[in-house]
Design a protein around this motif. Structure first.
Motif, PDB file in Angstrom:
ATOM      1  N   TYR A  93      30.534  62.122  44.999  1.00 13.65           N
ATOM      2  CA  TYR A  93      31.117  61.240  43.987  1.00 13.65           C
ATOM      3  C   TYR A  93      31.086  59.810  44.503  1.00 13.65           C
ATOM      4  CZ  TYR A  93      34.247  60.386  39.987  1.00 13.65           C
ATOM      5  OH  TYR A  93      34.784  59.982  38.797  1.00 13.65           O
ATOM      6  N   THR A  94      30.502  58.908  43.713  1.00 12.05           N
ATOM      7  CA  THR A  94      30.400  57.501  44.108  1.00 12.05           C
ATOM      8  C   THR A  94      31.562  56.707  43.525  1.00 12.05           C
ATOM      9  OG1 THR A  94      28.000  57.762  44.022  1.00 12.05           O
ATOM     10  CG2 THR A  94      28.839  55.527  44.229  1.00 12.05           C
ATOM     11  N   VAL A  95      32.036  55.713  44.266  1.00 13.43           N
ATOM     12  CA  VAL A  95      33.169  54.902  43.835  1.00 13.43           C
ATOM     13  C   VAL A  95      32.713  53.915  42.758  1.00 13.43           C
ATOM     14  CG1 VAL A  95      34.985  53.299  44.561  1.00 13.43           C
ATOM     15  CG2 VAL A  95      34.300  55.167  46.068  1.00 13.43           C
ATOM     16  N   HIS A  96      32.784  54.336  41.510  1.00 15.50           N
ATOM     17  CA  HIS A  96      32.470  53.475  40.369  1.00 15.50           C
ATOM     18  C   HIS A  96      33.782  52.899  39.844  1.00 15.50           C
ATOM     19  CE1 HIS A  96      28.301  55.509  39.596  1.00 15.50           C
ATOM     20  NE2 HIS A  96      28.356  54.824  40.727  1.00 15.50           N
ATOM     21  N   ASN A  97      34.380  52.070  40.684  1.00 14.27           N
ATOM     22  CA  ASN A  97      35.767  51.652  40.435  1.00 14.27           C
ATOM     23  C   ASN A  97      35.919  50.600  39.341  1.00 14.27           C
ATOM     24  OD1 ASN A  97      34.498  49.761  42.102  1.00 14.27           O
ATOM     25  ND2 ASN A  97      36.363  49.203  43.162  1.00 14.27           N
ATOM     26  N   TRP A  98      34.849  49.880  38.979  1.00 15.80           N
ATOM     27  CA  TRP A  98      35.020  48.868  37.933  1.00 15.80           C
ATOM     28  C   TRP A  98      35.341  49.514  36.589  1.00 15.80           C
ATOM     29  CZ3 TRP A  98      32.694  43.456  37.811  1.00 15.80           C
ATOM     30  CH2 TRP A  98      32.815  42.847  39.073  1.00 15.80           C
ATOM     31  N   LEU A  99      34.940  50.733  36.394  1.00 17.86           N
ATOM     32  CA  LEU A  99      35.300  51.431  35.163  1.00 17.86           C
ATOM     33  C   LEU A  99      36.806  51.662  35.063  1.00 17.86           C
ATOM     34  CD1 LEU A  99      32.395  54.019  35.001  1.00 17.86           C
ATOM     35  CD2 LEU A  99      32.861  52.253  33.285  1.00 17.86           C
ATOM     36  N   LYS A 100      37.523  51.532  36.194  1.00 20.32           N
ATOM     37  CA  LYS A 100      38.971  51.722  36.221  1.00 20.32           C
ATOM     38  C   LYS A 100      39.723  50.393  36.181  1.00 20.32           C
ATOM     39  CE  LYS A 100      38.523  56.110  36.400  1.00 20.32           C
ATOM     40  NZ  LYS A 100      38.887  56.939  35.220  1.00 20.32           N
ATOM     41  N   ALA A 101      39.010  49.275  36.111  1.00 21.88           N
ATOM     42  CA  ALA A 101      39.665  47.981  35.928  1.00 21.88           C
ATOM     43  C   ALA A 101      40.296  47.935  34.543  1.00 21.88           C
ATOM     44  CB  ALA A 101      38.650  46.848  36.069  1.00 21.88           C
ATOM     45  N   PRO A 102      41.485  47.345  34.385  1.00 17.85           N
ATOM     46  CA  PRO A 102      42.115  47.291  33.063  1.00 17.85           C
ATOM     47  C   PRO A 102      41.203  46.743  31.977  1.00 17.85           C
ATOM     48  CG  PRO A 102      43.681  46.619  34.741  1.00 17.85           C
ATOM     49  CD  PRO A 102      42.359  46.788  35.436  1.00 17.85           C
ATOM     50  N   ILE A 103      40.409  45.722  32.308  1.00 20.56           N
ATOM     51  CA  ILE A 103      39.505  45.139  31.318  1.00 20.56           C
ATOM     52  C   ILE A 103      38.458  46.153  30.872  1.00 20.56           C
ATOM     53  CG2 ILE A 103      37.604  43.481  31.081  1.00 20.56           C
ATOM     54  CD1 ILE A 103      39.357  41.507  32.656  1.00 20.56           C
ATOM     55  N   CYS A 104      37.844  46.841  31.834  1.00 23.01           N
ATOM     56  CA  CYS A 104      36.799  47.803  31.481  1.00 23.01           C
ATOM     57  C   CYS A 104      37.375  49.041  30.810  1.00 23.01           C
ATOM     58  CB  CYS A 104      35.997  48.166  32.728  1.00 23.01           C
ATOM     59  SG  CYS A 104      35.017  46.787  33.382  1.00 23.01           S
ATOM     60  N   LEU A 105      38.586  49.436  31.169  1.00 22.76           N
ATOM     61  CA  LEU A 105      39.240  50.536  30.467  1.00 22.76           C
ATOM     62  C   LEU A 105      39.452  50.180  28.997  1.00 22.76           C
ATOM     63  CD1 LEU A 105      41.900  51.655  33.109  1.00 22.76           C
ATOM     64  CD2 LEU A 105      39.964  53.016  32.291  1.00 22.76           C
ATOM     65  N   SER A 160      34.363  40.361  23.600  1.00 21.65           N
ATOM     66  CA  SER A 160      34.044  39.391  24.640  1.00 21.65           C
ATOM     67  C   SER A 160      35.128  39.415  25.706  1.00 21.65           C
ATOM     68  CB  SER A 160      33.921  37.978  24.049  1.00 21.65           C
ATOM     69  OG  SER A 160      35.138  37.567  23.459  1.00 21.65           O
ATOM     70  N   VAL A 161      34.709  39.156  26.943  1.00 26.01           N
ATOM     71  CA  VAL A 161      35.615  39.119  28.093  1.00 26.01           C
ATOM     72  C   VAL A 161      35.378  37.822  28.844  1.00 26.01           C
ATOM     73  CG1 VAL A 161      36.184  40.139  30.324  1.00 26.01           C
ATOM     74  CG2 VAL A 161      35.726  41.624  28.367  1.00 26.01           C
ATOM     75  N   ALA A 162      36.456  37.112  29.113  1.00 28.13           N
ATOM     76  CA  ALA A 162      36.422  35.931  29.973  1.00 28.13           C
ATOM     77  C   ALA A 162      37.690  35.968  30.819  1.00 28.13           C
ATOM     78  CB  ALA A 162      36.360  34.649  29.159  1.00 28.13           C
ATOM     79  N   ASN A 163      37.497  35.926  32.128  1.00 31.00           N
ATOM     80  CA  ASN A 163      38.617  36.054  33.060  1.00 31.00           C
ATOM     81  C   ASN A 163      39.365  37.361  32.776  1.00 31.00           C
ATOM     82  OD1 ASN A 163      38.022  33.584  34.360  1.00 31.00           O
ATOM     83  ND2 ASN A 163      38.971  32.485  32.664  1.00 31.00           N
ATOM     84  N   PRO A 185      44.171  42.272  36.788  1.00 33.16           N
ATOM     85  CA  PRO A 185      43.498  41.060  37.244  1.00 33.16           C
ATOM     86  C   PRO A 185      42.120  40.904  36.608  1.00 33.16           C
ATOM     87  CG  PRO A 185      43.196  42.786  38.864  1.00 33.16           C
ATOM     88  CD  PRO A 185      44.090  43.367  37.798  1.00 33.16           C
ATOM     89  N   SER A 186      41.568  39.690  36.684  1.00 31.53           N
ATOM     90  CA  SER A 186      40.221  39.461  36.189  1.00 31.53           C
ATOM     91  C   SER A 186      39.225  40.202  37.079  1.00 31.53           C
ATOM     92  CB  SER A 186      39.901  37.967  36.172  1.00 31.53           C
ATOM     93  OG  SER A 186      39.786  37.470  37.491  1.00 31.53           O
TER      94      SER A 186
END
Length: 336
Positions: free
Chosen positions: A119-131, A256-259, A277-278
């Motif tokens: 299992y690879t750490v695909h942690n950006w998918l767990k960022a609040p923005i990406c969720l 759209s996402v900014a910060n 966080p951003s």
């Protein structure tokens, strides 16, 4: 209770992974090793009941484990994963999973043969923005995706933990596999694939715009053929600021996402969310790892292979991007 151990205990392990594991009551970290013996004190201070080993072979021979968490430089991943699978262990591994497509295919075959999860750490998918983006797409807020634009700006690569006088391995292609395409492009590719499906084709240009003394790219421009549209990814270590922007256009709406702000525009109007966080803030992402740990625990129990397929796709796309750039930016099919 899953028993785990670290192979590699640098900054991402100490500041990101270990706090995430320690937040769970179904996992215990019992040991660690690192090529730098100076990391021993940091591990034992953070994990007083843990044991330190001088190398991975001694750790694997000396402990009864369920999994290892590999946080070493990328060029070492394939061999360490194979040793862990030979020891009948599940594997969590930092991204990029490997530095060559052939190694990704080898790891997938070894995982299937061993019956253990890699299992690879695909942690950006767990960022609040990406969720939030994932949730909006899942609920059909944007409809069929027509285009995705992803931009990552950095002023330099992240500094890896090295011994005194050592060089940052991120700028050594023999260790890192490549430049910003491996470092940040891996994140962009698995996020886009999760949102829009596996790309069907790719074209790329890899450039040295500022750091010409390094034998790898500091800037990558990538065009993707998506299932129902197009993708554009721009990544650079030669920026004047740290920033991340994402735009997703569908036939029913636009995200759209900014910060740390997410904006959805549809025919019904605008909706706004704050998701700190951003994406450009920090590099260890302790909070994001908690979600990764949860998914890994579920995968290890259920035998899920979806994450590994996603990682192999990333390796294939990066291989094609490097080949495309070497040929002057020609488009290559995912089947090439």
């Amino acid at each position: 209770m899953l028993r785990g151990a670290f192979i590699g205990f640098g900054n991402v392990a100490a500041k990101g992974h270990l706090p995430g594991w320690q937040s769970r009551n179904d996992v215990t970290i019992v040991a660690a090793t690192d090529a730098l013996s100076t990391r021993r004190d940091a591990f034992l201070e953070a994990c007083p009941k843990g044991r330190w080993y001088e190398n991975a072979d001694d750790l694997l021979a000396g402990e009864t484990l369920d999994f290892v968490d590999i946080c070493t430089p990328p060029s070492s991943h394939a061999a360490l994963i194979k040793r862990a699978l030979d020891a009948d262990l599940h594997v969590l591994c930092e991204k990029p999973l490997v530095t060559r497509l052939a190694d990704a295919q080898f790891v997938a075959a070894a995982s299937a043969s061993a019956g253990r999860v890699v299992y690879t750490v695909h942690n950006w998918l767990k960022a609040p923005i990406c969720l939030k983006i994932s949730a909006l797409i899942a609920e059909g807020a944007v409809g069929s995706i027509r285009s995705i634009r992803w931009r990552t700006l950095r002023t330099q690569p992240a500094v890896a933990f090295v011994s005194e006088g050592g060089a940052n391995w991120r700028v050594d292609p023999a260790i890192a596999g490549g430049g910003i395409l491996f470092d940040h492009g891996w994140h962009a590719l698995y996020c886009i694939a999760r949102w829009a499906g596996a790309p069907r084709g790719i074209a790329a240009m890899l450039e040295r715009r500022r750091f010409r003394e390094w034998p790898l790219e500091d800037t990558a421009t990538v065009a993707l053929d998506l299932i129902s549209g197009t993708g554009q990814v721009y990544l650079t270590w030669a920026g004047e600021e740290r920033a991340n922007d994402i735009e997703i256009e569908g036939d029913q709406g636009h995200v759209s996402v900014a910060n740390d702000r997410v904006v959805l525009r549809t025919s019904s109007g605008e909706r706004h969310w704050s998701g700190p966080p951003s994406l450009s803030e920090g590099s260890h992402h302790r909070d994001w790892f908690v979600g990764v740990a949860e998914d890994f625990s579920v995968a290890a129990t259920a035998g899920d292979k979806g994450n590994l397929e996603e990682a192999v796709l990333c390796a294939r796309l990066i291989d094609l991007a490097q080949r495309s750039s070497a040929a002057g930016g020609v488009r290559l099919s995912i089947d090439d």
